[in-house]
Scaffold this active site. Structure first.
Site, PDB file in Angstrom:
ATOM      1  N   GLU A   1       0.794  -1.264   0.031  1.00 49.40           N
ATOM      2  CA  GLU A   1       0.138  -0.137  -0.224  1.00 49.40           C
ATOM      3  C   GLU A   1       0.748   1.347   0.040  1.00 49.40           C
ATOM      4  OE1 GLU A   1      -0.657  -2.414   1.894  1.00 49.40           O
ATOM      5  OE2 GLU A   1      -2.765  -3.051   1.585  1.00 49.40           O
TER       6      GLU A   1
ATOM      7  N   PHE B   1     -11.375  -7.852  13.691  1.00 48.47           N
ATOM      8  CA  PHE B   1     -10.327  -8.055  12.647  1.00 48.47           C
ATOM      9  C   PHE B   1     -10.178  -7.020  11.871  1.00 48.47           C
ATOM     10  CE2 PHE B   1      -9.023 -10.458   8.766  1.00 48.47           C
ATOM     11  CZ  PHE B   1      -7.529 -10.794   9.426  1.00 48.47           C
ATOM     12  N   GLN B   2      -8.687  -6.764  11.619  1.00 47.66           N
ATOM     13  CA  GLN B   2      -8.367  -5.910  10.823  1.00 47.66           C
ATOM     14  C   GLN B   2      -9.022  -4.638  10.949  1.00 47.66           C
ATOM     15  OE1 GLN B   2      -8.060  -7.379   6.455  1.00 47.66           O
ATOM     16  NE2 GLN B   2      -6.043  -8.003   7.092  1.00 47.66           N
TER      17      GLN B   2
ATOM     18  N   LYS C   1     -17.150  -1.407   5.715  1.00 55.72           N
ATOM     19  CA  LYS C   1     -17.645  -2.328   4.753  1.00 55.72           C
ATOM     20  C   LYS C   1     -19.220  -2.323   4.314  1.00 55.72           C
ATOM     21  CE  LYS C   1     -17.132  -7.513   4.213  1.00 55.72           C
ATOM     22  NZ  LYS C   1     -16.048  -8.102   3.717  1.00 55.72           N
TER      23      LYS C   1
ATOM     24  N   MET D   1      23.893   9.145   3.715  1.00 57.54           N
ATOM     25  CA  MET D   1      23.848  10.594   4.312  1.00 57.54           C
ATOM     26  C   MET D   1      24.261  10.376   5.999  1.00 57.54           C
ATOM     27  SD  MET D   1      23.533  13.721   4.029  1.00 57.54           S
ATOM     28  CE  MET D   1      22.774  14.327   2.575  1.00 57.54           C
TER      29      MET D   1
END
Lengths: 561, 164
Positions: free
Chosen positions: A49, A111-112, A161, A471
């Site tokens: 993502e 969940f999630q 959802k 760096m």
């Protein structure tokens, strides 16, 4: 017309003229992806993502349009966070549509589930959690309006959802009136007059332009201001390309890795015309000693930027393009030849190093970047990651056109450049797109090679491979007594084999004489190519100003190193 | 210096988090914050007391204005305004001290709103100085608990603070 939530989304995207989205499916957005299955909207499937947000960001920076991202709930949404923060810091318009767990499950640690509107509160311009399908069209429309107007930025819309499946009346109206959101576009005419007077009277003026000039599409106005007023120009990292890099009036970038002439000019100027900048600490160095001799005009569309870091004498809130047009109406031709002569002396006396190789025979990274500059057309798009290679690119690649340099300026996100280049080439397929990456940075989103190969995207990746996190290593060398704590990443991977494993072409270059040939070979091929440039590991970025020191205190490095 | 800001906001979920979060992430100090409805449905008014010099308060106001749900921000400290806070104090009070406490409360035009065998609840309204003064006086009797509403304020005269 009655539509389900998911269909509303694609309908709104069509109304908002979105032709491309970047995303990754998951449980909470199954209905949205089911809708995609039957509509003609183009969707780019990334491999992570974070890649989707950076790609949408690159697309937005090149096209000027709003980038759109889809992701699922929980980890899908949290994987967006770095990309959102990157876009927020650099004022990039994005609309992010995330799935959320079903309405009845919100707040139950299901969940999630992740509170993504809470998480992204400080890194979005605004965000929405949709609780009723009726709110969806207006929220999406507002999201596009807010993201793309005023000072642009990312807006997230979180959709449970069940809302994707609920049906409601859909009558789309473009929401262009939001009570608490009224950006100031026109600059105050009295302030513009004061600015004109100050510019006409200045003996040692400097223009300091930032990313706002590119966002506002004000390059032509900036160029005219510089040329008519005979005013030297310095550009922040975000503005490279807003003014032709080959103009005799261009001094380069100011600040920590800026040129001597840019930093001296700011320090000696009697007037700074700051346009679309936010006086970042990487530019100003020690604030108390920044531009001590100058009056400062500050033009910005975001009133909160004015006076945030530096005290301003003539503030002008408004669209940079409009304000500059207002100034140009009354601007007299400048007589600044003595000043320009002085500035030119600084420039001539302090050139950036450009040798091919070090005394040990290693290849100089600066040389590689100069060769990429020489062999790519003026309108080529260059994306970078973050670190030494980014600063060398800013210093040694001559940017001539706006929207040709993409880099994470504010947040400094390693792993930005490569996925951003995917978006860049999708926005402008006819242009050459080069991603200049570090061997550290490239590994942060290396998985997007799969995306580049899957869509046969014409991207050339130049890895400036010095086997270390350069760096950080440079700071360890200069400020931490040479204690190189965990900055060596020697020993892999073999980037040529990695490229090949993903189905892209991999090339390796270890001698200065092979550089041009490899770049030409890569440019001749349609599709992704990775070139692994093995450069000298000890090379540092100079000039350098130590953090929180006056920008006139410049470290040039020992010899030219 | 302390500044009292009146902030009119759209009464949408999360708006308090947006405002409060802004203060913490930008390093501004909130002294206190109160929220309540206004005469306009859907619009709430926050009164925020913030500590800082003029530069800081200007930044606070500008950053608040950037929040989409914020409709109007004004600094009430720059003009004459009525400022009030309500405080409830639970103070130790036996039969022999009750009278004295009662007298103090009357002097401050407060009210005793609850009495039990060994304690009383006192209600006082006023500006900060007044509340601090009565608190100090009651301390010698033993303050057991204090709760304060935070400051609210209105401009004096006919001028009002309304959404732009």
């Amino acid at each position: 017309m009655k539509l389900k939530g998911a269909a509303m989304i694609t309908a709104v995207l069509e109304k908002e003229q979105v032709d491309l989205v970047f995303g990754y499916p998951g449980g909470a957005v199954l209905s949205l992806y089911d809708q995609l299955y039957r509509c003609k909207l183009k969707h780019i499937l990334v491999r992570h993502e974070q890649g989707a947000v950076h790609a949408a960001d690159g697309y937005a920076r090149v096209s000027g349009k709003t980038g759109v991202v889809f992701a699922t709930s929980g980890p899908g949404a949290t994987n967006l966070v770095t990309g959102i923060a990157t876009a927020y810091m650099d004022s990039v318009p994005l609309v992010l549509i995330t799935g959320q767990v079903a309405t009845r499950l919100i707040g139950t640690d299901s969940f999630q589930e992740a509170d993504i509107t809470g998480i992204t509160l400080p890194i979005t311009k605004h965000n929405y959690l949709i609780k009723d399908v009726q709110e969806l069209p207006d929220a999406l429309s507002e999201a596009f309006f807010i993201a793309s107007t005023g000072r642009p930025g990312p807006v997230l819309v979180d959709i449970p959802k069940d809302i994707f499946e609920l049906e409601d009346q859909f009558d789309y109206t473009h929401r262009r009136e939001i009570p608490g959101y009224k950006p100031t576009i026109e600059g105050h005419s009295g302030q513009i007059q004061r600015a004109v007077k100050a510019i006409n009277a200045a003996k040692r003026p400097v223009i300091f332009a930032g990313g706002g000039v590119i966002i506002a599409g004000a390059s032509a106005e900036l160029t005219e201001l510089a040329e008519r007023g005979r005013i030297p120009v310095v550009l922040s990292l975000m503005a490279l390309g807003a003014f032709p890099g080959n103009s005799p009036l261009f001094l380069g970038m100011p600040g920590m890795h800026g040129t001597v002439s840019a930093n001296y000019s700011i320090s000696e100027a009697d007037l700074i015309i700051a346009a679309g900048v936010r006086f970042d600490d990487r530019v100003t160095g020690q604030l108390e000693s920044f531009a001590r001799k100058a009056q400062i005009i500050h033009i910005d569309i975001d009133p909160a930027e004015i006076g945030k870091n530096v005290a301003i004498d003539i503030p002008i809130v408004g669209d940079v393009k409009k304000v500059l047009q207002g100034i140009l109406k009354r601007l007299q031709p400048g007589v600044t030849e003595d000043w320009l002569k002085k500035v030119e002396e600084w420039r001539q006396g302090n050139p950036l190093c450009s040798e091919k190789q070090t005394s040990e025979g290693g290849m100089k990274p600066q040389f590689v970047i100069r060769e990429i500059d020489r062999l790519t057309p003026d309108n080529a798009i260059i994306c970078t990651d973050v670190g030494q290679h980014q600063m060398w690119t800013a210093q040694h690649y001559c940017f001539r056109l706006p929207r040709t340099f993409l880099s994470s300026g504010g947040l400094g996100t390693m792993g930005y450049g490569f996925p951003a280049s995917l978006g860049a080439t999708l926005a402008s397929p006819q242009k050459t797109v080069f991603c200049i990456a570090g061997d550290g940075s490239f590994q942060m989103n290396i998985q997007e090679l799969a995306t580049a190969v899957a869509y046969n995207l014409n991207i050339k990746v130049a890895i400036i491979n010095n086997g270390c996190l350069g760096m950080v290593r440079q700071w360890q060398e200069l400020f931490y007594g040479g204690r190189y704590s965990h900055t060596s990443i020697q020993g892999g991977p073999d980037f040529v084999k990695v490229a090949e494993a993903y189905g892209a072409l991999g090339l390796r270059v270890s001698a200065p004489s092979e550089v041009a040939g490899a770049i030409e070979q890569a440019l001749a091929i349609e599709g992704p190519v990775v070139i692994d440039f093995l450069v000298d590991a000890g090379e540092n970025v100079y000039p350098m100003v130590a953090p929180n020191r006056p920008i006139s205190e410049i470290i040039m490095g020992s010899g030219k190193r | 210096m302390k500044h009292v800001l009146a902030v009119l906001v759209e009464n949408k979920s999360g708006v308090l988090t947006r405002v409060a979060g802004l203060f913490s992430r930008r390093g501004f100090n909130i002294d206190n914050i109160t929220v309540g409805e206004t005469v306009t449905p859907g619009i709430s008014r926050m009164t925020i007391t913030v500590e800082g010099d003029e530069m800081v308060v200007e930044q606070v106001m500008k950053q608040l204005n950037k929040l989409i749900n914020v409709l109007k921000v004004s600094n009430l400290s720059l003009e004459p305004a009525v400022m009030r806070e309500l405080m409830l104090i639970k103070v130790r009070a036996e039969s022999q001290t009750r009278g004295d406490i009662q007298q103090i409360v009357e002097t401050f035009r407060g009210k005793v709103v609850d009495v039990s065998l060994d304690s009383m609840i006192v209600e006082v309204t006023g500006n900060e100085d007044k509340l601090e003064a009565i608190k100090l006086l009651l301390q010698s009797y033993g303050i057991r608990e204090i709760v304060r509403t935070g400051k609210i304020a209105l401009l004096r005269g006919s001028k009002i603070t309304r959404e732009a």
